[in-house]
Design an enzyme around this catalytic site. Structure first.
Site, PDB file in Angstrom:
ATOM      1  N   GLY A 168     -10.821   3.914  -6.651  1.00  0.00           N
ATOM      2  CA  GLY A 168      -9.748   3.236  -7.368  1.00  0.00           C
ATOM      3  C   GLY A 168      -8.336   3.615  -6.982  1.00  0.00           C
ATOM      4  O   GLY A 168      -7.408   3.430  -7.779  1.00  0.00           O
ATOM      5  N   THR A 169      -8.120   4.089  -5.746  1.00  0.00           N
ATOM      6  CA  THR A 169      -6.725   4.414  -5.384  1.00  0.00           C
ATOM      7  C   THR A 169      -5.885   3.148  -5.229  1.00  0.00           C
ATOM      8  O   THR A 169      -4.680   3.163  -5.504  1.00  0.00           O
ATOM      9  CB  THR A 169      -6.625   5.274  -4.105  1.00  0.00           C
ATOM     10  OG1 THR A 169      -7.064   4.520  -2.981  1.00  0.00           O
ATOM     11  CG2 THR A 169      -7.425   6.560  -4.235  1.00  0.00           C
ATOM     12  N   ASN A 170      -6.485   2.056  -4.798  1.00  0.00           N
ATOM     13  CA  ASN A 170      -5.723   0.797  -4.727  1.00  0.00           C
ATOM     14  C   ASN A 170      -5.392   0.287  -6.129  1.00  0.00           C
ATOM     15  O   ASN A 170      -4.287  -0.222  -6.361  1.00  0.00           O
ATOM     16  CB  ASN A 170      -6.481  -0.247  -3.917  1.00  0.00           C
ATOM     17  CG  ASN A 170      -6.278  -0.065  -2.427  1.00  0.00           C
ATOM     18  OD1 ASN A 170      -5.203  -0.339  -1.900  1.00  0.00           O
ATOM     19  ND2 ASN A 170      -7.293   0.441  -1.738  1.00  0.00           N
ATOM     20  N   MET A 210     -17.354  -3.526  -3.709  1.00  0.00           N
ATOM     21  CA  MET A 210     -18.207  -3.497  -2.523  1.00  0.00           C
ATOM     22  C   MET A 210     -19.377  -4.481  -2.618  1.00  0.00           C
ATOM     23  O   MET A 210     -20.517  -4.145  -2.303  1.00  0.00           O
ATOM     24  CB  MET A 210     -18.693  -2.066  -2.278  1.00  0.00           C
ATOM     25  CG  MET A 210     -17.554  -1.068  -2.093  1.00  0.00           C
ATOM     26  SD  MET A 210     -16.257  -1.625  -0.938  1.00  0.00           S
ATOM     27  CE  MET A 210     -16.853  -0.883   0.565  1.00  0.00           C
ATOM     28  N   LEU A 240     -19.050 -11.965  -3.019  1.00  0.00           N
ATOM     29  CA  LEU A 240     -19.058 -12.940  -4.115  1.00  0.00           C
ATOM     30  C   LEU A 240     -19.464 -14.310  -3.586  1.00  0.00           C
ATOM     31  O   LEU A 240     -19.031 -14.724  -2.510  1.00  0.00           O
ATOM     32  CB  LEU A 240     -17.674 -13.001  -4.747  1.00  0.00           C
ATOM     33  CG  LEU A 240     -17.266 -11.733  -5.508  1.00  0.00           C
ATOM     34  CD1 LEU A 240     -15.781 -11.746  -5.818  1.00  0.00           C
ATOM     35  CD2 LEU A 240     -18.095 -11.577  -6.785  1.00  0.00           C
ATOM     36  N   ASN A 261      -8.574  -9.830  -1.395  1.00  0.00           N
ATOM     37  CA  ASN A 261      -9.305  -8.602  -1.076  1.00  0.00           C
ATOM     38  C   ASN A 261      -8.468  -7.747  -0.134  1.00  0.00           C
ATOM     39  O   ASN A 261      -7.731  -8.270   0.710  1.00  0.00           O
ATOM     40  CB  ASN A 261     -10.630  -8.962  -0.382  1.00  0.00           C
ATOM     41  CG  ASN A 261     -11.451  -7.739  -0.013  1.00  0.00           C
ATOM     42  OD1 ASN A 261     -11.637  -6.834  -0.823  1.00  0.00           O
ATOM     43  ND2 ASN A 261     -11.952  -7.703   1.216  1.00  0.00           N
ATOM     44  N   HIS A 316      -8.868  -4.972   2.873  1.00  0.00           N
ATOM     45  CA  HIS A 316      -9.893  -4.472   3.801  1.00  0.00           C
ATOM     46  C   HIS A 316      -9.244  -3.533   4.825  1.00  0.00           C
ATOM     47  O   HIS A 316      -8.180  -3.850   5.364  1.00  0.00           O
ATOM     48  CB  HIS A 316     -10.583  -5.644   4.522  1.00  0.00           C
ATOM     49  CG  HIS A 316     -11.664  -5.172   5.442  1.00  0.00           C
ATOM     50  ND1 HIS A 316     -12.854  -4.678   4.963  1.00  0.00           N
ATOM     51  CD2 HIS A 316     -11.712  -5.058   6.789  1.00  0.00           C
ATOM     52  CE1 HIS A 316     -13.600  -4.298   5.992  1.00  0.00           C
ATOM     53  NE2 HIS A 316     -12.934  -4.515   7.106  1.00  0.00           N
TER      54      HIS A 316
END
Ligand code: GAR
Length: 216
Positions: A12-14, A90, A93, A107, A109
């Protein structure tokens, strides 16, 4: 002000970069809901600390991928968000989910797509011997990390770099380009021309980030 739902699976750093950018007043957005598919995700502790609403939706509690994704979509819609941010989520969808948020799922990446799509992108860039890598924010379609690019940041890959050092350098830019992209959505500046995404009134041609970052 854009209302966002954030999907996470891990550290969860983003997500933290989004939370911090909002609290610093740089990012005009509201997180209406964070959903994790992993109940042990450290990202959830970040939600508790920041007072951000969160829920866990586990794949194993649903009989099919469609049911699982419907459950996520219903919770996101119920929260009132208009943009869905995959921040280290991860899972792939499917079209059912994506059709409920057309061109409104993004997203982050850790590569310059279409290079090194999928898992272990930084390790594969090092092992390949690429001389640059970086990160990408893109609109999500049904491909694996292959949707239309919003912004990419370039990071030099030096001979002495390993997976860890490259990941660290890329992550610094991830934490900048993801909040910046959400801010562009908030300002209504994201425009799609066919497959191509253009940020209106942005300065293009600037490396290492293209288009240039403004506040982040
Ligand atoms: C980030 O490096 C993100 O780019 C990557 O997972 C990490 C999540 O870190 N995502 C993907 O590889 C998606 N294909 P975080 O949980 O600390 O934000």
């Amino acid at each position: 002000m854009v209302k966002i739902g954030v999907l996470v699976s891990g550290r969860g750093t983003n997500l933290q970069a989004i939370i911090d950018s909002i609290s610093e007043g740089k990012l005009e957005a509201e997180i209406t809901l964070v959903i994790s598919d992993q109940e042990e995700a450290p990202a959830l502790e970040r939600c508790r600390k920041a007072g951000v609403p969160w829920e866990v939706v586990r794949r194993k509690d649903h009989s099919s991928k469609e049911d699982f994704e419907n459950a996520i979509a219903e919770k996101l819609e119920g929260s009132g968000c208009s943009l869905v941010v995959l921040a280290g989520f991860m899972r792939l969808l499917g079209s059912g989910f994506l059709s409920r948020f057309p061109d409104r799922v993004i997203n982050i990446h850790p590569s310059l797509i279409p290079a090194f799509q999928g898992l272990k992108a930084q390790k594969r860039a090092v092992e390949f011997g690429a001389r640059v890598s970086g990160c990408t924010v893109h609109l999500v379609d049904e491909s694996v990390d292959g949707g239309p690019v919003v912004v990419q940041a370039v990071v030099p890959l030096l001979p002495e770099d390993d997976e860890e050092s490259l990941s660290r350098k890329i992550l610094e830019y991830e934490h900048r380009i993801l909040p910046q992209t959400i801010q562009w959505f908030s300002e209504g500046r994201i425009e799609k021309r066919g497959r191509i995404v253009v940020v209106r009134e942005a300065i293009y041609g600037t490396l290492p980030v293209n288009p240039a970052l403004e506040k982040f």
